[in-house]
Design a protein around this motif. Sequence first.
Motif, PDB file in Angstrom:
ATOM      1  N   ALA A 184       0.821  -1.211   0.000  1.00 21.50           N
ATOM      2  CA  ALA A 184       0.000   0.000   0.000  1.00 21.50           C
ATOM      3  C   ALA A 184       0.856   1.262   0.000  1.00 21.50           C
ATOM      4  O   ALA A 184       0.546   2.233  -0.699  1.00 21.50           O
ATOM      5  CB  ALA A 184      -0.947  -0.011   1.200  1.00 21.50           C
ATOM      6  N   GLU A 185       1.921   1.270   0.777  1.00 20.10           N
ATOM      7  CA  GLU A 185       2.766   2.458   0.854  1.00 20.10           C
ATOM      8  C   GLU A 185       3.448   2.735  -0.488  1.00 20.10           C
ATOM      9  O   GLU A 185       3.518   3.883  -0.939  1.00 20.10           O
ATOM     10  CB  GLU A 185       3.812   2.285   1.954  1.00 20.10           C
ATOM     11  CG  GLU A 185       4.594   3.539   2.233  1.00 20.10           C
ATOM     12  CD  GLU A 185       5.519   3.388   3.424  1.00 20.10           C
ATOM     13  OE1 GLU A 185       6.639   3.914   3.349  1.00 20.10           O
ATOM     14  OE2 GLU A 185       5.125   2.758   4.424  1.00 20.10           O
ATOM     15  N   MET A 186       3.935   1.689  -1.124  1.00 21.29           N
ATOM     16  CA  MET A 186       4.583   1.869  -2.428  1.00 21.29           C
ATOM     17  C   MET A 186       3.575   2.349  -3.476  1.00 21.29           C
ATOM     18  O   MET A 186       3.881   3.244  -4.270  1.00 21.29           O
ATOM     19  CB  MET A 186       5.215   0.563  -2.908  1.00 21.29           C
ATOM     20  CG  MET A 186       6.492   0.199  -2.244  1.00 21.29           C
ATOM     21  SD  MET A 186       7.111  -1.326  -3.020  1.00 21.29           S
ATOM     22  CE  MET A 186       8.787  -1.301  -2.497  1.00 21.29           C
ATOM     23  N   LEU A 187       2.385   1.766  -3.482  1.00 21.69           N
ATOM     24  CA  LEU A 187       1.370   2.165  -4.458  1.00 21.69           C
ATOM     25  C   LEU A 187       0.901   3.590  -4.194  1.00 21.69           C
ATOM     26  O   LEU A 187       0.654   4.353  -5.136  1.00 21.69           O
ATOM     27  CB  LEU A 187       0.206   1.179  -4.448  1.00 21.69           C
ATOM     28  CG  LEU A 187       0.557  -0.208  -4.989  1.00 21.69           C
ATOM     29  CD1 LEU A 187      -0.600  -1.171  -4.783  1.00 21.69           C
ATOM     30  CD2 LEU A 187       0.947  -0.141  -6.457  1.00 21.69           C
ATOM     31  N   HIS A 188       0.792   3.967  -2.927  1.00 22.28           N
ATOM     32  CA  HIS A 188       0.452   5.348  -2.601  1.00 22.28           C
ATOM     33  C   HIS A 188       1.508   6.281  -3.185  1.00 22.28           C
ATOM     34  O   HIS A 188       1.189   7.327  -3.760  1.00 22.28           O
ATOM     35  CB  HIS A 188       0.343   5.529  -1.077  1.00 22.28           C
ATOM     36  CG  HIS A 188      -0.108   6.896  -0.676  1.00 22.28           C
ATOM     37  ND1 HIS A 188       0.760   7.961  -0.594  1.00 22.28           N
ATOM     38  CD2 HIS A 188      -1.335   7.366  -0.342  1.00 22.28           C
ATOM     39  CE1 HIS A 188       0.097   9.036  -0.226  1.00 22.28           C
ATOM     40  NE2 HIS A 188      -1.186   8.704  -0.067  1.00 22.28           N
ATOM     41  N   ARG A 189       2.753   5.897  -3.062  1.00 20.08           N
ATOM     42  CA  ARG A 189       3.843   6.720  -3.589  1.00 20.08           C
ATOM     43  C   ARG A 189       3.722   6.902  -5.103  1.00 20.08           C
ATOM     44  O   ARG A 189       3.941   7.978  -5.634  1.00 20.08           O
ATOM     45  CB  ARG A 189       5.190   6.118  -3.229  1.00 20.08           C
ATOM     46  CG  ARG A 189       6.331   6.964  -3.727  1.00 20.08           C
ATOM     47  CD  ARG A 189       7.641   6.572  -3.155  1.00 20.08           C
ATOM     48  NE  ARG A 189       8.610   7.576  -3.545  1.00 20.08           N
ATOM     49  CZ  ARG A 189       9.699   7.843  -2.875  1.00 20.08           C
ATOM     50  NH1 ARG A 189       9.949   7.207  -1.773  1.00 20.08           N
ATOM     51  NH2 ARG A 189      10.535   8.756  -3.294  1.00 20.08           N
ATOM     52  N   VAL A 190       3.374   5.810  -5.812  1.00 23.24           N
ATOM     53  CA  VAL A 190       3.218   5.897  -7.266  1.00 23.24           C
ATOM     54  C   VAL A 190       2.163   6.943  -7.620  1.00 23.24           C
ATOM     55  O   VAL A 190       2.411   7.867  -8.398  1.00 23.24           O
ATOM     56  CB  VAL A 190       2.824   4.524  -7.875  1.00 23.24           C
ATOM     57  CG1 VAL A 190       2.352   4.673  -9.315  1.00 23.24           C
ATOM     58  CG2 VAL A 190       3.980   3.550  -7.799  1.00 23.24           C
ATOM     59  N   PHE A 191       0.957   6.785  -7.063  1.00 19.37           N
ATOM     60  CA  PHE A 191      -0.136   7.663  -7.457  1.00 19.37           C
ATOM     61  C   PHE A 191       0.046   9.084  -6.929  1.00 19.37           C
ATOM     62  O   PHE A 191      -0.319  10.051  -7.602  1.00 19.37           O
ATOM     63  CB  PHE A 191      -1.479   7.052  -7.046  1.00 19.37           C
ATOM     64  CG  PHE A 191      -1.742   5.768  -7.769  1.00 19.37           C
ATOM     65  CD1 PHE A 191      -1.840   5.740  -9.152  1.00 19.37           C
ATOM     66  CD2 PHE A 191      -1.854   4.571  -7.083  1.00 19.37           C
ATOM     67  CE1 PHE A 191      -2.053   4.552  -9.839  1.00 19.37           C
ATOM     68  CE2 PHE A 191      -2.073   3.378  -7.755  1.00 19.37           C
ATOM     69  CZ  PHE A 191      -2.174   3.369  -9.142  1.00 19.37           C
ATOM     70  N   ASN A 192       0.634   9.229  -5.759  1.00 17.09           N
ATOM     71  CA  ASN A 192       0.954  10.549  -5.237  1.00 17.09           C
ATOM     72  C   ASN A 192       1.922  11.262  -6.172  1.00 17.09           C
ATOM     73  O   ASN A 192       1.745  12.436  -6.503  1.00 17.09           O
ATOM     74  CB  ASN A 192       1.537  10.428  -3.833  1.00 17.09           C
ATOM     75  CG  ASN A 192       1.752  11.770  -3.187  1.00 17.09           C
ATOM     76  OD1 ASN A 192       0.843  12.562  -3.063  1.00 17.09           O
ATOM     77  ND2 ASN A 192       2.989  12.028  -2.781  1.00 17.09           N
ATOM     78  N   ASN A 193       2.930  10.547  -6.613  1.00 22.10           N
ATOM     79  CA  ASN A 193       3.922  11.094  -7.522  1.00 22.10           C
ATOM     80  C   ASN A 193       3.267  11.515  -8.838  1.00 22.10           C
ATOM     81  O   ASN A 193       3.525  12.602  -9.359  1.00 22.10           O
ATOM     82  CB  ASN A 193       5.000  10.030  -7.767  1.00 22.10           C
ATOM     83  CG  ASN A 193       6.167  10.567  -8.541  1.00 22.10           C
ATOM     84  OD1 ASN A 193       6.135  11.659  -9.062  1.00 22.10           O
ATOM     85  ND2 ASN A 193       7.206   9.759  -8.625  1.00 22.10           N
ATOM     86  N   LEU A 194       2.380  10.676  -9.378  1.00 18.41           N
ATOM     87  CA  LEU A 194       1.742  10.986 -10.656  1.00 18.41           C
ATOM     88  C   LEU A 194       0.832  12.201 -10.549  1.00 18.41           C
ATOM     89  O   LEU A 194       0.806  13.051 -11.451  1.00 18.41           O
ATOM     90  CB  LEU A 194       0.954   9.780 -11.165  1.00 18.41           C
ATOM     91  CG  LEU A 194       1.772   8.516 -11.463  1.00 18.41           C
ATOM     92  CD1 LEU A 194       0.869   7.407 -11.981  1.00 18.41           C
ATOM     93  CD2 LEU A 194       2.908   8.806 -12.435  1.00 18.41           C
ATOM     94  N   VAL A 195       0.078  12.305  -9.461  1.00 15.46           N
ATOM     95  CA  VAL A 195      -0.823  13.444  -9.286  1.00 15.46           C
ATOM     96  C   VAL A 195      -0.024  14.730  -9.110  1.00 15.46           C
ATOM     97  O   VAL A 195      -0.321  15.755  -9.726  1.00 15.46           O
ATOM     98  CB  VAL A 195      -1.796  13.213  -8.106  1.00 15.46           C
ATOM     99  CG1 VAL A 195      -2.522  14.495  -7.718  1.00 15.46           C
ATOM    100  CG2 VAL A 195      -2.796  12.122  -8.459  1.00 15.46           C
ATOM    101  N   ARG A 196       1.004  14.701  -8.289  1.00 18.69           N
ATOM    102  CA  ARG A 196       1.803  15.908  -8.066  1.00 18.69           C
ATOM    103  C   ARG A 196       2.551  16.323  -9.337  1.00 18.69           C
ATOM    104  O   ARG A 196       2.698  17.512  -9.629  1.00 18.69           O
ATOM    105  CB  ARG A 196       2.750  15.718  -6.900  1.00 18.69           C
ATOM    106  CG  ARG A 196       1.973  15.664  -5.591  1.00 18.69           C
ATOM    107  CD  ARG A 196       2.849  15.418  -4.386  1.00 18.69           C
ATOM    108  NE  ARG A 196       2.050  15.173  -3.219  1.00 18.69           N
ATOM    109  CZ  ARG A 196       1.539  16.113  -2.425  1.00 18.69           C
ATOM    110  NH1 ARG A 196       1.735  17.378  -2.701  1.00 18.69           N
ATOM    111  NH2 ARG A 196       0.832  15.778  -1.370  1.00 18.69           N
ATOM    112  N   ASN A 197       2.993  15.345 -10.111  1.00 17.41           N
ATOM    113  CA  ASN A 197       3.632  15.638 -11.387  1.00 17.41           C
ATOM    114  C   ASN A 197       2.629  16.308 -12.323  1.00 17.41           C
ATOM    115  O   ASN A 197       2.937  17.305 -12.976  1.00 17.41           O
ATOM    116  CB  ASN A 197       4.171  14.339 -12.004  1.00 17.41           C
ATOM    117  CG  ASN A 197       5.160  14.592 -13.100  1.00 17.41           C
ATOM    118  OD1 ASN A 197       6.081  15.377 -12.956  1.00 17.41           O
ATOM    119  ND2 ASN A 197       4.965  13.918 -14.219  1.00 17.41           N
TER     120      ASN A 197
END
Length: 191
Positions: free
Chosen positions: A72-85
Amino acid sequence: AESTRMDRLLAELLTLSRLESGMTEYVAEEVDVDEILVAVVSDAEPEAERADCTVDYRVATEELPLLVHGDAEMLHRVFNNLVRNALSYAAEGHLVSLARSCDERNVVVKVEDRGPGVRPADLERVFEPFFRGAQAAGKTGHGLGLAIARRIVEKHGGKISVSNREYTGGGGLCVSVELPRAVSPIPTSRD
């Protein structure tokens, strides 16, 4: 500010190095994709306000949660990164949208912005560490976020791709993440 940027750069380099060397701990569990996306949108609200943008995600109403096997933490990082990008490239006053779909095998999450997009020749290069295309001039970042996202998605048995949006009313970029769906047994009723 410079110290903060250096801390972020070092943290991203360490994360990428650990992912590439297999040193990252991976906690496999059933993860609800909607829960992660709702949390990511909530986390991004202050940045969206500063960018005068709106992040749109509507939770689908389904009887069963949409699950994938993963960390969950890794997947959160993926989507957080994509949204902020997406927020960093979205034109002021525009929308960053998240949409998800699924079939029996996969969950697909798309993050779209209404920014400048990427030159077609650079579409695959955006996943290379430190690559920053022409559209990145004047933007903060180190060119590591998408490289990290790709490593995490691949570690989950998924795929990540980018394409330019070609809709009426503006361009932008669409990042698509496909993850294998967790197949949970469906409860059966007894007659």
